[in-house]
Design a protein around this motif. Structure first.
Motif, mmCIF file in Angstrom:
data_model
loop_
_atom_site.group_PDB
_atom_site.id
_atom_site.type_symbol
_atom_site.label_atom_id
_atom_site.label_comp_id
_atom_site.label_asym_id
_atom_site.label_seq_id
_atom_site.Cartn_x
_atom_site.Cartn_y
_atom_site.Cartn_z
ATOM 1 N N LEU A 118 0.854 -1.185 0.000
ATOM 2 C CA LEU A 118 0.000 0.000 0.000
ATOM 3 C C LEU A 118 0.888 1.232 0.000
ATOM 4 O O LEU A 118 1.898 1.292 0.706
ATOM 5 N N VAL A 119 0.489 2.230 -0.796
ATOM 6 C CA VAL A 119 1.262 3.468 -0.926
ATOM 7 C C VAL A 119 0.337 4.659 -0.706
ATOM 8 O O VAL A 119 -0.776 4.703 -1.267
ATOM 9 N N HIS A 120 0.790 5.631 0.107
ATOM 10 C CA HIS A 120 0.072 6.894 0.218
ATOM 11 C C HIS A 120 0.266 7.631 -1.104
ATOM 12 O O HIS A 120 1.327 8.211 -1.365
ATOM 13 N N ALA A 121 -0.747 7.570 -1.960
ATOM 14 C CA ALA A 121 -0.584 8.094 -3.310
ATOM 15 C C ALA A 121 -1.935 8.354 -3.958
ATOM 16 O O ALA A 121 -2.927 7.687 -3.639
ATOM 17 N N ALA A 122 -1.944 9.315 -4.874
ATOM 18 C CA ALA A 122 -3.036 9.418 -5.832
ATOM 19 C C ALA A 122 -2.676 8.529 -7.011
ATOM 20 O O ALA A 122 -1.499 8.292 -7.297
ATOM 21 N N ALA A 123 -3.694 8.035 -7.691
ATOM 22 C CA ALA A 123 -3.465 7.236 -8.896
ATOM 23 C C ALA A 123 -4.530 7.617 -9.920
ATOM 24 O O ALA A 123 -5.721 7.679 -9.588
ATOM 25 N N LEU A 124 -4.094 7.906 -11.128
ATOM 26 C CA LEU A 124 -4.981 8.359 -12.193
ATOM 27 C C LEU A 124 -4.885 7.401 -13.369
ATOM 28 O O LEU A 124 -3.796 6.938 -13.718
ATOM 29 N N ARG A 125 -6.027 7.096 -13.989
ATOM 30 C CA ARG A 125 -6.037 6.253 -15.169
ATOM 31 C C ARG A 125 -6.124 7.151 -16.405
ATOM 32 O O ARG A 125 -7.093 7.878 -16.599
ATOM 33 N N VAL A 126 -5.107 7.093 -17.252
ATOM 34 C CA VAL A 126 -5.078 7.859 -18.496
ATOM 35 C C VAL A 126 -4.639 6.913 -19.610
ATOM 36 O O VAL A 126 -3.594 6.269 -19.504
ATOM 37 N N GLY A 127 -5.449 6.817 -20.658
ATOM 38 C CA GLY A 127 -5.123 5.911 -21.748
ATOM 39 C C GLY A 127 -5.067 4.461 -21.318
ATOM 40 O O GLY A 127 -4.303 3.660 -21.875
ATOM 41 N N GLY A 128 -5.850 4.104 -20.299
ATOM 42 C CA GLY A 128 -5.905 2.730 -19.834
ATOM 43 C C GLY A 128 -4.790 2.331 -18.900
ATOM 44 O O GLY A 128 -4.758 1.195 -18.425
ATOM 45 N N ALA A 129 -3.860 3.254 -18.589
ATOM 46 C CA ALA A 129 -2.734 2.944 -17.715
ATOM 47 C C ALA A 129 -2.783 3.828 -16.476
ATOM 48 O O ALA A 129 -3.404 4.900 -16.461
#
Length: 257
Positions: A113-124
């Motif tokens: 687990l990571v304290h992070a934002a994660a965004l999906r762009v172009g399927g990645a």
């Protein structure tokens, strides 16, 4: 009466028992799955509120998890994957136990687990580790397809590629995406800059989440951080509150290609 079958980053947790407050459905509703074999089962009972000023800390003694200083908030037998948790109106105690369960199973599978934002762009997935106040939630709110705004799970697939999963804390999407890049976050003019890969491990390791902190967990988490750092390019993402984050990341990916 509550009966929820959850799947979070591949970890299956069943919640059963007392009727839950609105916060329970809001937090865990998107992670419901069809009932089936569970990695852990938690019985929910009425009880006192968990402390509101800080996330409760789970501690382990002789194979039993409790909330530090508050045995009245519940317990869980780690080996059996079964326990009882007091359901307060903010679901703070439940959050603490479920985070600990997810972390334990994710670490066992080579993830973290990571304290992070994660965004999906172009399927990645674009993973943006950062401290509280760094702008993770703001960045996630600007994305068209956010995966996580505070806590993400990164797990290896059988082929060695890494998948980024959202979690319920605080907003997350259960659909995973393959890791494309890791970023350090900055407020500035809009730009994406390549950073030395040798610095990626320090950045990821600084923002690891260990709900139950012990030497074996730290070793497994650090090993997972190394896999993340080695698997993807490392960049600095500078943005403004009105940035088109998706377009910015697409341009960066095109330039790198």
């Amino acid at each position: 009466m509550t009966r929820l079958a959850l799947e979070i980053a591949g970890v299956r947790v069943d919640l059963r028992g007392a009727e839950g407050p609105p916060a329970l459905a809001a937090r865990y509703g998107p992670f419901q799955r069809e009932a089936g074999r569970a990695d852990a089962t938690i019985e929910l009972v009425g009880g006192p509120d968990a402390p509101p000023d800080a996330p409760p800390r789970v501690v382990e003694r002789a194979g039993r998890w409790t909330i530090q200083g508050r045995d009245d908030l519940g317990h869980l037998d780690v080996a059996a994957g079964a326990g009882v948790v007091a359901l307060d109106r903010r679901v703070n105690a439940l959050d603490a136990f479920v985070r600990a369960l997810v972390s334990r199973h994710v670490l066992a599978r080579g993830g973290v687990l990571v304290h992070a934002a994660a965004l999906r762009v172009g399927g990645a997935a674009h993973l943006v580790p950062g401290s509280s106040g760094a702008g993770k939630s703001t960045l996630a709110s600007l994305a068209r397809d956010g995966i996580a705004d505070e806590l993400a799970a990164v797990l290896p697939r059988p082929d060695g590629a890494l998948l980024v999963h959202g979690t319920p804390w605080w907003r997350g999407d259960p659909r995973p995406a393959p890791l494309a890049a890791v970023y350090a976050l900055a407020w500035d003019i809009e730009r994406v800059e390549e950073l030395p890969r040798r610095d990626a491990l320090r950045h990821v390791a600084t923002h690891l989440a260990l709900p139950v902190d012990d030497p074996s967990a730290r070793a497994a988490a650090f090993a997972a951080a190394g896999r993340i750092a080695a698997a993807a390019p490392f960049r600095r993402l500078s943005f403004r509150r009105d940035s088109d984050v998706d377009a910015l990341l697409r341009r960066a990916g095109s330039a790198a290609a």
